[in-house]
Write a protein that holds these residues in place. Structure first.
Motif, PDB file in Angstrom:
ATOM      1  N   GLU A   1      35.378  26.397  33.520  1.00 52.08           N
ATOM      2  CA  GLU A   1      36.142  27.632  33.739  1.00 52.08           C
ATOM      3  C   GLU A   1      36.196  28.047  35.209  1.00 52.08           C
ATOM      4  OE1 GLU A   1      34.547  31.440  32.700  1.00 52.08           O
ATOM      5  OE2 GLU A   1      32.509  30.717  32.541  1.00 52.08           O
ATOM      6  N   HIS A   2      35.385  27.381  36.062  1.00 51.03           N
ATOM      7  CA  HIS A   2      35.388  27.730  37.486  1.00 51.03           C
ATOM      8  C   HIS A   2      36.219  26.762  38.323  1.00 51.03           C
ATOM      9  CE1 HIS A   2      32.473  30.737  36.578  1.00 51.03           C
ATOM     10  NE2 HIS A   2      31.598  29.858  36.146  1.00 51.03           N
TER      11      HIS A   2
ATOM     12  N   PRO B   1      41.386  26.085  41.313  1.00 47.89           N
ATOM     13  CA  PRO B   1      40.951  27.059  40.309  1.00 47.89           C
ATOM     14  C   PRO B   1      41.105  26.472  38.917  1.00 47.89           C
ATOM     15  CG  PRO B   1      43.218  27.492  40.844  1.00 47.89           C
ATOM     16  CD  PRO B   1      42.797  26.303  41.698  1.00 47.89           C
TER      17      PRO B   1
ATOM     18  N   PRO C   1      42.607  31.052  34.282  1.00 45.11           N
ATOM     19  CA  PRO C   1      41.803  31.995  33.472  1.00 45.11           C
ATOM     20  C   PRO C   1      42.425  32.138  32.083  1.00 45.11           C
ATOM     21  CG  PRO C   1      42.347  32.921  35.646  1.00 45.11           C
ATOM     22  CD  PRO C   1      43.228  31.721  35.439  1.00 45.11           C
ATOM     23  N   LEU C   2      41.667  31.762  31.062  1.00 45.21           N
ATOM     24  CA  LEU C   2      42.177  31.754  29.691  1.00 45.21           C
ATOM     25  C   LEU C   2      41.467  32.806  28.857  1.00 45.21           C
ATOM     26  CD1 LEU C   2      42.129  27.886  29.154  1.00 45.21           C
ATOM     27  CD2 LEU C   2      44.178  29.302  29.417  1.00 45.21           C
ATOM     28  N   ALA C   3      42.227  33.482  28.009  1.00 48.41           N
ATOM     29  CA  ALA C   3      41.622  34.463  27.106  1.00 48.41           C
ATOM     30  C   ALA C   3      40.712  33.753  26.100  1.00 48.41           C
ATOM     31  CB  ALA C   3      42.698  35.263  26.390  1.00 48.41           C
ATOM     32  N   GLU C   4      41.138  32.602  25.635  1.00 49.91           N
ATOM     33  CA  GLU C   4      40.346  31.835  24.672  1.00 49.91           C
ATOM     34  C   GLU C   4      40.313  30.369  25.068  1.00 49.91           C
ATOM     35  OE1 GLU C   4      38.843  33.289  22.369  1.00 49.91           O
ATOM     36  OE2 GLU C   4      40.066  34.770  21.322  1.00 49.91           O
TER      37      GLU C   4
ATOM     38  N   PHE D   1      49.353  27.627  38.557  1.00 48.80           N
ATOM     39  CA  PHE D   1      48.201  27.339  39.420  1.00 48.80           C
ATOM     40  C   PHE D   1      48.502  27.723  40.859  1.00 48.80           C
ATOM     41  CE2 PHE D   1      44.642  25.201  37.371  1.00 48.80           C
ATOM     42  CZ  PHE D   1      45.133  25.030  36.103  1.00 48.80           C
TER      43      PHE D   1
ATOM     44  N   LEU E   1      48.505  31.478  41.210  1.00 47.70           N
ATOM     45  CA  LEU E   1      47.145  31.990  41.001  1.00 47.70           C
ATOM     46  C   LEU E   1      46.315  31.987  42.277  1.00 47.70           C
ATOM     47  CD1 LEU E   1      45.185  32.754  38.639  1.00 47.70           C
ATOM     48  CD2 LEU E   1      44.585  30.332  38.516  1.00 47.70           C
TER      49      LEU E   1
ATOM     50  N   SER F   1      34.849  36.203  27.292  1.00 47.68           N
ATOM     51  CA  SER F   1      35.967  35.720  28.128  1.00 47.68           C
ATOM     52  C   SER F   1      36.254  36.741  29.227  1.00 47.68           C
ATOM     53  CB  SER F   1      37.207  35.542  27.241  1.00 47.68           C
ATOM     54  OG  SER F   1      38.387  35.750  27.991  1.00 47.68           O
TER      55      SER F   1
ATOM     56  N   VAL G   1      38.905  37.044  30.986  1.00 39.16           N
ATOM     57  CA  VAL G   1      40.270  37.572  30.850  1.00 39.16           C
ATOM     58  C   VAL G   1      40.269  38.747  29.870  1.00 39.16           C
ATOM     59  CG1 VAL G   1      42.610  37.034  30.082  1.00 39.16           C
ATOM     60  CG2 VAL G   1      41.335  35.360  31.434  1.00 39.16           C
TER      61      VAL G   1
ATOM     62  N   ILE H   1      46.892  37.817  37.932  1.00 36.24           N
ATOM     63  CA  ILE H   1      45.542  37.350  38.244  1.00 36.24           C
ATOM     64  C   ILE H   1      45.597  36.559  39.541  1.00 36.24           C
ATOM     65  CG2 ILE H   1      43.509  36.108  37.431  1.00 36.24           C
ATOM     66  CD1 ILE H   1      44.523  36.226  34.625  1.00 36.24           C
TER      67      ILE H   1
END
Lengths: 304, 304
Positions: free
Chosen positions: A207-208, A222, A225-228, A296, A299, B185, B187, B218
């Motif tokens: 996630e980083h 990067p 960034p995902l909600a799930e 990307f 972002l 998360s 987000v 974001i």
């Protein structure tokens, strides 16, 4: 300009906090080849399956114009099978079942039609098998990318170090980089690992995002960034496939090109985790991928 | 266009794997004000110290043209003192000593000359003190930035939620964002926290950079990959000071400007960790800072 993907072609059964699957197509080569196929037209798999794998599953590759002449089908035997359950944080998992089956004595045979390939991804497999495949290529490819994992560092470190001497790019995650180098700082870890052979090192941080080291430069990509994260299985393989697929398509091997490869790999991996297994990545269009790559870009871009 | 920095002005004694210090100048306002002073010319501190703080330490602010009219000096009392020891991973630490001293009953008095300030950083302090200071401003500043930590979430969550309703930007780290929102998360955490009041949220991820959320967008900022983190103390305060110092200097408050503020904050924080305490950041030039900002740019830029 053909691109060989070596790796497991297998069945997985997955369990995440969002649900579970029966046996579905998995394996490092499956993810990587499908990811690469969107970016490059001459993708060729080397792998092995059992009789149980079936035509309908092989069609998942051929429908993406992936050459499967290098997939050995073992009559009367069963495909490699892995089953795992992810914890709530999706960063840790328990292995429930590992049945090596046909992978146990996998002898990577290179079809004549694969000889002369200029790109190869040695997907996550025993370093001994990776080395054997590499030694059977009559001409050294222009670019050799190696993916591996902590498991092989634990049980086959010497073999792994042999392979490392022969490759151009290594992709591993941050914990593996620390284990392989004995350094906590990733900058120091990269210094140690680049002395083991590879000219470029990609450290995947989930996630980083990811870090690319080489030519005394660093690039920081990067993650989206995902909600799930629905299912992280295969994200690393998908990343590696997208990375080498992009490079094979442009056929330029400088740092700038490697950076773009990391972004394409990251974009493909960001799709992979949205559904179980290969479900999401087998139904992409180049338009989807380009749109994600633009995300990307927006972002991280800033003007100062 | 003046900028108020509220926060602790203190002594720290630090121990890291690289060495230890005697009592040195610390405190959220010290780091933030010095960082901001490189980017903005009218920085004003509100804080409190004891008689022991001394002229030579106050000179560390005045030599950076920081207004210290808002620093109360309590005769016969002692400054806030914190002592801590970092573990080998530099991500965890033990508190050895906390002596609240003058901070125990800190009443944040706003000098008349500070009224009308258009920017304020409510540096890490009790939410009750942050709220009192805010209520004493006759005119609402254009931009209110709040920094806080898990400690206040544990013991003063209701007060913290009151302050949150009144601020424009919140800066916290990833674990604190998870604690405050109850979401794993980031987000989703951002979605919850942005409903508590702030228009923008910055989640600091240490060696993994920072995420800026707001206006349904974001931005992902990298951290500079460092071979060594010498002392992480004050990095978050330095980040917040650099962030608001940049915004006060440009006086533009859109998402693009916030992104640039995050990069300046990150650049200043990357200096902070190179030496103990404020040692590195008190000796910067604007040239050093601009050079570091360019490094951030080359670290993340790619062309596709």
């Amino acid at each position: 300009m053909s691109l060989i993907i070596l790796g497991s072609v297998a069945f997985d059964a997955l369990e995440t906090p969002f649900g579970k699957t029966d046996k579905i197509v998995g394996g490092a080569a499956s993810y990587a080849a499908i990811a690469a196929s969107y970016l490059h037209k001459q993708v060729k798999i080397i792998g092995v399956v059992g009789e149980d794998f079936g035509e309908e599953n092989l069609a998942k590759f051929t429908s993406h114009n992936i050459d499967i002449d290098g997939i050995q089908i073992k009559e009367g035997e069963k495909s490699f099978f892995w089953s795992g359950r992810y914890h709530n944080d999706m960063n840790t998992r328990d292995t429930l079942v590992t049945e090596l089956n046909v992978l146990g004595d996998f002898d990577p045979i290179i079809p004549d039609s694969y000889q002369g390939a200029e790109y190869i991804l040695l997907g996550n497999l025993s370093p001994q098998v990776q080395l054997t495949a590499l030694n059977r290529l009559r001409k050294r490819p222009k670019l050799i990318v190696l993916d591996t994992m902590n498991f092989w560092m634990n049980i086959a470190l010497d073999d792994l170090k042999e392979v490392l001497k022969k490759v151009d790019v290594l992709t591993i995650n941050d914990e593996e980089a620390r284990q392989l180098s004995g350094q906590f700082s990733l900058v120091k870890a990269a210094g140690v690992i680049l002395n083991m052979g590879p000219k470029y090192l990609i450290i995947k941080k989930g996630e980083h995002g990811a870090l690319l080291f080489g030519e005394n430069k660093i690039f920081s990509a990067p993650a989206l960034p995902l909600a799930e994260v629905f299912d992280p299985t295969g994200a690393g393989d998908t990343f590696a496939g997208g990375f080498i697929g992009y490079l094979a398509s442009t056929d330029v091997l400088d740092f700038e090109s490697m950076k773009s490869g990391v972004i394409f790999g990251s974009a493909l991996a960001s799709f992979c985790v949205e559904k179980f297994g290969i479900e999401r990545i087998e139904k992409l269009t180049i338009h989807d991928i380009n749109e994600r790559v633009q995300l990307f870009s927006s972002l991280t871009s800033f003007n100062i």
